[in-house]
Structures are given as structure tokens and as C-alpha cells.
Scaffold this motif. Structure first.
Motif, PDB file in Angstrom:
ATOM      1  N   LEU A 177       2.708  25.419 -10.866  1.00 37.00           N
ATOM      2  CA  LEU A 177       3.303  24.344 -11.655  1.00 37.00           C
ATOM      3  C   LEU A 177       4.787  24.615 -11.874  1.00 37.00           C
ATOM      4  O   LEU A 177       5.244  25.757 -11.832  1.00 37.00           O
ATOM      5  N   HIS A 178       5.535  23.540 -12.120  1.00 39.53           N
ATOM      6  CA  HIS A 178       6.977  23.673 -12.354  1.00 39.53           C
ATOM      7  C   HIS A 178       7.204  24.073 -13.813  1.00 39.53           C
ATOM      8  O   HIS A 178       7.622  23.283 -14.660  1.00 39.53           O
ATOM      9  N   THR A 179       6.878  25.329 -14.099  1.00 34.33           N
ATOM     10  CA  THR A 179       7.064  25.864 -15.450  1.00 34.33           C
ATOM     11  C   THR A 179       7.221  27.378 -15.313  1.00 34.33           C
ATOM     12  O   THR A 179       7.463  27.882 -14.216  1.00 34.33           O
ATOM     13  N   THR A 180       7.109  28.115 -16.406  1.00 34.39           N
ATOM     14  CA  THR A 180       7.309  29.565 -16.346  1.00 34.39           C
ATOM     15  C   THR A 180       6.095  30.250 -15.716  1.00 34.39           C
ATOM     16  O   THR A 180       5.000  29.671 -15.636  1.00 34.39           O
ATOM     17  N   ILE A 181       6.330  31.498 -15.302  1.00 28.66           N
ATOM     18  CA  ILE A 181       5.214  32.281 -14.754  1.00 28.66           C
ATOM     19  C   ILE A 181       4.111  32.422 -15.800  1.00 28.66           C
ATOM     20  O   ILE A 181       2.920  32.285 -15.508  1.00 28.66           O
ATOM     21  N   ARG A 182       4.519  32.694 -17.041  1.00 30.58           N
ATOM     22  CA  ARG A 182       3.545  32.881 -18.126  1.00 30.58           C
ATOM     23  C   ARG A 182       2.671  31.635 -18.299  1.00 30.58           C
ATOM     24  O   ARG A 182       1.450  31.735 -18.418  1.00 30.58           O
ATOM     25  N   GLU A 183       3.310  30.470 -18.307  1.00 27.76           N
ATOM     26  CA  GLU A 183       2.543  29.231 -18.491  1.00 27.76           C
ATOM     27  C   GLU A 183       1.689  28.916 -17.274  1.00 27.76           C
ATOM     28  O   GLU A 183       0.619  28.306 -17.391  1.00 27.76           O
ATOM     29  N   ASN A 184       2.154  29.283 -16.087  1.00 26.32           N
ATOM     30  CA  ASN A 184       1.318  29.111 -14.895  1.00 26.32           C
ATOM     31  C   ASN A 184       0.046  29.929 -15.017  1.00 26.32           C
ATOM     32  O   ASN A 184      -1.039  29.480 -14.632  1.00 26.32           O
ATOM     33  N   LEU A 185       0.170  31.125 -15.550  1.00 32.06           N
ATOM     34  CA  LEU A 185      -1.005  31.976 -15.714  1.00 32.06           C
ATOM     35  C   LEU A 185      -1.902  31.468 -16.833  1.00 32.06           C
ATOM     36  O   LEU A 185      -3.135  31.465 -16.713  1.00 32.06           O
ATOM     37  N   ARG A 186      -1.302  31.005 -17.916  1.00 32.00           N
ATOM     38  CA  ARG A 186      -2.104  30.495 -19.046  1.00 32.00           C
ATOM     39  C   ARG A 186      -2.800  29.175 -18.705  1.00 32.00           C
ATOM     40  O   ARG A 186      -3.665  28.736 -19.465  1.00 32.00           O
ATOM     41  N   TYR A 187      -2.411  28.561 -17.610  1.00 29.33           N
ATOM     42  CA  TYR A 187      -3.100  27.343 -17.172  1.00 29.33           C
ATOM     43  C   TYR A 187      -4.585  27.635 -16.963  1.00 29.33           C
ATOM     44  O   TYR A 187      -5.440  26.788 -17.196  1.00 29.33           O
ATOM     45  N   ALA A 188      -4.887  28.865 -16.529  1.00 30.22           N
ATOM     46  CA  ALA A 188      -6.281  29.254 -16.313  1.00 30.22           C
ATOM     47  C   ALA A 188      -6.975  29.615 -17.616  1.00 30.22           C
ATOM     48  O   ALA A 188      -8.182  29.406 -17.758  1.00 30.22           O
ATOM     49  N   LYS A 189      -6.207  30.162 -18.561  1.00 32.37           N
ATOM     50  CA  LYS A 189      -6.797  30.586 -19.834  1.00 32.37           C
ATOM     51  C   LYS A 189      -5.749  30.416 -20.930  1.00 32.37           C
ATOM     52  O   LYS A 189      -4.970  31.332 -21.202  1.00 32.37           O
ATOM     53  N   PRO A 190      -5.710  29.247 -21.570  1.00 27.74           N
ATOM     54  CA  PRO A 190      -4.670  28.961 -22.570  1.00 27.74           C
ATOM     55  C   PRO A 190      -4.605  29.981 -23.701  1.00 27.74           C
ATOM     56  O   PRO A 190      -3.541  30.192 -24.280  1.00 27.74           O
ATOM     57  N   SER A 191      -5.723  30.633 -24.005  1.00 31.83           N
ATOM     58  CA  SER A 191      -5.753  31.583 -25.132  1.00 31.83           C
ATOM     59  C   SER A 191      -5.383  33.002 -24.714  1.00 31.83           C
ATOM     60  O   SER A 191      -5.442  33.921 -25.542  1.00 31.83           O
ATOM     61  N   ALA A 192      -5.013  33.194 -23.463  1.00 32.29           N
ATOM     62  CA  ALA A 192      -4.745  34.549 -22.969  1.00 32.29           C
ATOM     63  C   ALA A 192      -3.583  35.187 -23.718  1.00 32.29           C
ATOM     64  O   ALA A 192      -2.552  34.556 -23.971  1.00 32.29           O
ATOM     65  N   THR A 193      -3.740  36.432 -24.057  1.00 27.54           N
ATOM     66  CA  THR A 193      -2.660  37.182 -24.706  1.00 27.54           C
ATOM     67  C   THR A 193      -1.705  37.713 -23.648  1.00 27.54           C
ATOM     68  O   THR A 193      -2.024  37.753 -22.456  1.00 27.54           O
ATOM     69  N   ASP A 194      -0.533  38.146 -24.090  1.00 25.97           N
ATOM     70  CA  ASP A 194       0.424  38.727 -23.147  1.00 25.97           C
ATOM     71  C   ASP A 194      -0.156  39.968 -22.475  1.00 25.97           C
ATOM     72  O   ASP A 194       0.092  40.216 -21.283  1.00 25.97           O
ATOM     73  N   ALA A 195      -0.934  40.733 -23.212  1.00 22.64           N
ATOM     74  CA  ALA A 195      -1.542  41.942 -22.642  1.00 22.64           C
ATOM     75  C   ALA A 195      -2.531  41.583 -21.534  1.00 22.64           C
ATOM     76  O   ALA A 195      -2.572  42.241 -20.482  1.00 22.64           O
ATOM     77  N   GLU A 196      -3.310  40.549 -21.762  1.00 22.84           N
ATOM     78  CA  GLU A 196      -4.273  40.115 -20.743  1.00 22.84           C
ATOM     79  C   GLU A 196      -3.547  39.600 -19.508  1.00 22.84           C
ATOM     80  O   GLU A 196      -3.970  39.839 -18.365  1.00 22.84           O
ATOM     81  N   ILE A 197      -2.451  38.872 -19.718  1.00 20.89           N
ATOM     82  CA  ILE A 197      -1.666  38.350 -18.595  1.00 20.89           C
ATOM     83  C   ILE A 197      -1.105  39.504 -17.767  1.00 20.89           C
ATOM     84  O   ILE A 197      -1.188  39.501 -16.530  1.00 20.89           O
ATOM     85  N   GLU A 198      -0.558  40.486 -18.430  1.00 18.27           N
ATOM     86  CA  GLU A 198       0.011  41.635 -17.717  1.00 18.27           C
ATOM     87  C   GLU A 198      -1.070  42.414 -16.976  1.00 18.27           C
ATOM     88  O   GLU A 198      -0.859  42.879 -15.847  1.00 18.27           O
ATOM     89  N   ALA A 199      -2.255  42.540 -17.580  1.00 17.65           N
ATOM     90  CA  ALA A 199      -3.346  43.276 -16.927  1.00 17.65           C
ATOM     91  C   ALA A 199      -3.773  42.562 -15.641  1.00 17.65           C
ATOM     92  O   ALA A 199      -4.005  43.211 -14.612  1.00 17.65           O
TER      93      ALA A 199
END
Length: 590
Positions: A433-455
Motif C-alpha cells: 500500500l502507498h503508506t509507511t512500512i509499519r502501516e503496511n505490516l499492520r494491515y495484516a494485524k491492526p493491533s500488532a505492537t512494534d515489538a511484534e512487527i520487528e520480530a
């Protein structure tokens, strides 16, 4: 319009359009009440004017004149305030109806199968949601109140005119038959032109989508097709000019004719008032008040006729929107879905067949058994049905025969949201998606924490690259992620899927865009993460196939052979031939 479009346009009833307003009855009733009060009050002004001309001025009655003038000002002030309130309420209702219509269309299209979007151009879908619904806005937001206001004004005006002089009222109403006849002809013309204009707008949207997207620009530049694209756009835009001109001019000759008639009627009244037999039959005040009322009659009358034209021409827009709303949902959640308290991930294909059309079966009598926690690799030539098999696991399509089950439950008995939690897909064609890397990842899990994203990113071997960027996880990926290489996009997509922690992983050429070194690193991550999960891999390289618990070779939608790497090599069949040649099955589009 094509015969299908004509049939669709005819099927749009005013009752169905009116049903859009069902939830706003109280607001509409209040609007109608305001309109009636304002219209009735507005009728007082001509009578006040008559008293001024016939009584107050001839008798120099300053006190009466002051009261009459004050009355005219009060009437104007009250009707103006009521007009503002009515506009506010009606516009609010109209905008809410538009909002609901947009959301309904978008939501309904979200439920459509992948097959619908492969058959439909993206620009066409966008055009219907933006251009068609936008074209309906004036009808939805103001038509109902316009009809109520103008109809009330017409009725009140005619009553007032009859009260002044019924003879002149009959002369004034001679305008109705030709006005209605001309209006019906214009309405039919506008409906045809509107349908053609919306189709051309959709074509223009398609050209813009294809020509100005990042992929389209790259294709245009590498193929030297810029001039052809400009010519195509110019042609479509030129046709729109012609349609817009025809739409605007369709009613101008009617307006010209009506203006002549409207000029003739008051002239005839003045002539009649001056004839010898009519001399003294009415006062000057009555004549002035009557002509003022007549002007008030023609304006709302023309507005009512214009509403008729707008409604008729807008049926083409409603037809296009309702056509989408009436699309059957091919793949939907069951009314009473089965809930899996604990998902093990045992995947089975039981005599599964599938066809994109009746003449070209993509899969035929497929039987697969993938125990929970095991791995399956699919190999085969282009068109053998590998990606189709993967698509059935995610229920992007439903089998035309047989069934696909998870832990013994048919996928069609599971809620789509539950299935999306169970099955994670990483495909060859990565979409960011045309947004940040973080938001692209949260597209799969909106409640994901930063730690989960990094893992998840560490597991996909992409965290180090992201952390090295100036904005880190807040870096914008750009349109479709084109600021990243194919391998980088693929690893972000892998991290996005892993973030959801699915019990079943479907890797459709998931490492095809990676170089050998990166692929080995990602494969090690997959090996670790696949423990306890069921994994289905469409093979791109033999290195990703040989360690699979089960390898299935597909050929023209049928299982040609199956087994592990060693047994298939020993069998000396198709797989052994591919292994000896050192070239695994190529990816196929289906």
C-alpha cells in the motif's frame, strides 16, 4: 445503450430510489412541513402588494402602507430563514444517503470474488463509485425537496391566482401542455446521452489508471508507447466534449421555446386587461399581483419539469450503481459458520475439480492429504494448476466439484474472517500500500505492537534493511512499493503474513524474487517458523522442494505423481526429469 443496459435502466424504479430515504422519514416530513409553511407565507406577498397599489397609495394611508411594507419584509425574512433550515436538513439527509450508497457499493464489491476483478477493469469500478455516484449527488440531495417545494408553490400559486381572477388563470395554464410535451422529449434524449457519457468517463478512468500508474508508466516508456497513450486519451477526452455539449444543448431549444411562451402569456394578459370589454373589470393592483403570481408559477413549474428531466436522465446512473449492488456474491460466509476451537492445520483436497469456465477445467479430481504440521510442495509446468490449487486453499475460488477441508471442516462452512486467520498467503506478485512500512505490516494485524512487527521482520530477514533507513519503519513505500527492490518487497510481504501467525502457510512462488543468498536466509526463517505449521509451497527452485515432506507434480490440472524427493527421483518420472535438467517448474499465471 446496449440492450442489456436498456433493460437494466428500465428495471430501476422510483420506488427503489425512494427506498434509499426510508431511514430519514422524520427529517423529510419536517422538510415538507417547512416547505408548505414557506410556500403559503410566500403567497401573502402579492396580496399585500395589491393592497398597497389599490388602497394604501391611492388613499395616502401611511399607517396602512407601513404595516403592509413591514408585512412584506417579515414574510421575506421568515421564508428566507425557513429556506436555510430546509436546505440544511435536506442536504444533511442527502449526504447521508450518498455516504450509505458509497459504503454499500464499496462493501458489496469487497465481497466479490477474485474472478469479478479479473473480468472487470479497475478504472471501470473506480468510475462507478466516483463519477456515477457523484453524478447522482444532486438528485439524491435536492430532488425530493425540490419536488416538494416546487409542487407546493405551484399548487398555492394556482389557488391564489384563481382567487384573484379565474379567467386569467385559465389563460396562464395554457402553457402546461406544450411544456410537458417538450420536457418528455428532452428527458429521453438526456437519458441516452447520460449513459453514453458515463461509459466514456469510465473509459477515461481506465486510460488514466493504465497510463499513469507506476507500472503503466514503466511499460509506456520501455515500449515507446507514450504517443499512442496520449492519442488514446485525447480521443476519449474529445468524445467527452461532444457528449457534454449534446447534454447541455439537449434542453436549450426547449428553454428557448418556453421563454417565448412565458413572454407571450403575460403580454396576452395585459392585452386582455386593456380590451374594451374588460375595461374596469379588474383593478391595477389585481393585475400587478396576478402577473407577480404568474411569474412565481412559471419558475417552480419549470423547476418541476427540470426535475423530471434530471430524474429520467439519472436513471442511467442509478442503473449502473444498482447493477453492482445486484451482483451475486459468489463466495460468502455461511449463515451459521463452524467454529474451530483449536486449529491443527490438517489440509485435505477430496476429489476436487475447478474450472474458470466450462470449457477449460483447471483442476480435475485432485486428492491431497497434508497432515497438520507437514509440508507440501507443488511443482509442474506452466498452466499445470499450481496457483489454482493454492487459491482454493485461501478460498479465493470455490471448487466446482469436491471439497477442500481443514481439520475435516469444509472451507465453505468456515467464516471468511476465520479462514483468513488460519491461512496465510505470500504470492509471487507482491502488493504494498502507498503508506509507511509499519502501516503496511499492520494491515495484516491492526493491533500488532512494534515489538511484534520487528520480530516478524527479523524472521523475514528484512529488519536490518528497514532499521537502516532514515525513517525506519515510518518510511513511505511509495506507489505499489516501487521504491524497494523485488526481493525487499517480497520480504516485507512475508513479514506481513507471518505477523498474523497463521496455522497454514501458502507460499505461491514466495521467494521467486530473491537472490540465492537472501533466499537461503529467508528459507531458514521459514524452516524455523514452519515447525508445527502446515506449509504449502509452489516451487520455484528445487532447493525449496527437496526437503518437503510431500512433493506433488501437477500436469494439466491432474496429479501426475507424488512422494518425497528421494522416492520421486528413484521413480524416474517427470520430477526426476526436472531434477536432472536442473530446472524446476516455472510459475504459471493460474
Amino acid at each position: 445503450m446496449t440492450p442489456a443496459e436498456k433493460a437494466q435502466a428500465r428495471s430501476v424504479s422510483l420506488r427503489r430510489i425512494g427506498a434509499l430515504f426510508i431511514g430519514h422519514r422524520k427529517q423529510l416530513a419536517l422538510v415538507v412541513a417547512i416547505i408548505v409553511v414557506a410556500s403559503v407565507l410566500g403567497m401573502a406577498s402579492p396580496f399585500l402588494l395589491r393592497e398597497i397599489i389599490d388602497v394604501a397609495l391611492p388613499h395616502s394611508d401611511l399607517r396602512l402602507l407601513s404595516w403592509l411594507v413591514a408585512g412584506m419584509i417579515v414574510v421575506a425574512a421568515i421564508t428566507s430563514v425557513l429556506g436555510v433550515v430546509q436546505t440544511w436538513i435536506s442536504t444533511t439527509v442527502g449526504q447521508r444517503v450518498m455516504h450509505r450508497l458509497r459504503v454499500d457499493v464499496f462493501s458489496h464489491l469487497q465481497r466479490q470474488s477474485v474472478g469479478f476483478f479479473t473480468r472487470t477493469r479497475t478504472g471501470e469500478v473506480q468510475s462507478r463509485i466516483t463519477n456515477d455516484i457523484g453524478g447522482m449527488q444532486s438528485v439524491v440531495t435536492s430532488t425530493a425537496t425540490s419536488i416538494a417545494a416546487n409542487l407546493t408553490t405551484v399548487v398555492a400559486t394556482i389557488v391564489a391566482m384563481v382567487a384573484l381572477t379565474w379567467q386569467l388563470t385559465l389563460i396562464s395554464l395554457l402553457v402546461l401542455p406544450p411544456a410537458i410535451l417538450l420536457t418528455r422529449r428532452v428527458a429521453r434524449m438526456r437519458q441516452k446521452i447520460t449513459a453514453a457519457r458515463q461509459r466514456e468517463l469510465a473509459e477515461l478512468n481506465v486510460i488514466i489508471e493504465e497510463g499513469l500508474s507506476i507500472n503503466g508508466i514503466q511499460l509506456s516508456k520501455t515500449m515507446g508507447a507514450g504517443a499512442a497513450q496520449i492519442e488514446r486519451f485525447t480521443g476519449s477526452s474529445g468524445r467527452l466534449i461532444d457528449l457534454e455539449l449534446r447534454s447541455e444543448l439537449a434542453g436549450r431549444w426547449r428553454m428557448a421555446a418556453m421563454n417565448i411562451i412565458f413572454a407571450v402569456i403575460p403580454a396576452t394578459i395585459y392585452l386582455a386587461a386593456g380590451l374594451p370589454f374588460a375595461a374596469g373589470a379588474m383593478s391595477i393592483g389585481t393585475l400587478v399581483a396576478f402577473t407577480a403570481l404568474q411569474g412565481n408559477l412559471f419558475r417552480p413549474l419549470m423547476s418541476l419539469l427540470d426535475v423530471s428531466v434530471t430524474m429520467t436522465s439519472s436513471l442511467a446512473l442509478f442503473a449502473r450503481i444498482f447493477e453492482y449492488l445486484d451482483l451475486p456474491v459468489e463466495i460468502s460466509s455461511p449463515a451459521s459458520p463452524v467454529r474451530l476451537d483449536r486449529v491443527h492445520g490438517h489440509l485435505r483436497f477430496e476429489d476436487v475439480s475447478f474450472a474458470y469456465d466450462e470449457h477449460a477445467p483447471a483442476l480435475a479430481a485432485i486428492d491431497l492429504d497434508v497432515p497438520a504440521g507437514s509440508s507440501l510442495a507443488l511443482v509442474g509446468e506452466t498452466g499445470s494448476g499450481k496457483s489454482t490449487t493454492a487459491a482454493l486453499i485461501a478460498r479465493l475460488h470455490d471448487p466446482t466439484a469436491g471439497r477442500v477441508t481443514i481439520d475435516g471442516v469444509d472451507l465453505r462452512d468456515l467464516a471468511l474472517t476465520d479462514l483468513a486467520d488460519i491461512v496465510g498467503v505470500v504470492s509471487q506478485e507482491t502488493y504494498l500500500l502507498h503508506t509507511t512500512i509499519r502501516e503496511n505490516l499492520r494491515y495484516a494485524k491492526p493491533s500488532a505492537t512494534d515489538a511484534e512487527i520487528e520480530a516478524a521482520c527479523r524472521a523475514a530477514q528484512i529488519h536490518s534493511l528497514i532499521a537502516a533507513l532514515p525513517d525506519g519503519y515510518d518510511t513511505m513505500v511509495g506507489s505499489r512499493g516501487h521504491r524497494f527492490s523485488g526481493g525487499e518487497k517480497q520480504r516485507i510481504a512475508i513479514a506481513r503474513t507471518l505477523l498474523r501467525d497463521p496455522r497454514i502457510l501458502v507460499l505461491d512462488e514466495a521467494t521467486s524474487a530473491l537472490d540465492n543468498e537472501t533466499e537461503r536466509a529467508v528459507q531458514r526463517a521459514f524452516d524455523e517458523l514452519s515447525r508445527g505449521r502446515t506449509t504449502v509451497t509452489i516451487a520455484h527452485r528445487l532447493s525449496t522442494v527437496r526437503d518437503a515432506d510431500q512433493i506433488v507434480v501437477l500436469d494439466h490440472g491432474r496429479v501426475l505423481e507424488s512422494g518425497d524427493h528421494d522416492s520421486l527421483i528413484a521413480a524416474g518420472g517427470r520430477y526426476a526429469t526436472l531434477a536432472r535438467a536442473g530446472q524446476p517448474a516455472t510459475a504459471d499465471a493460474r
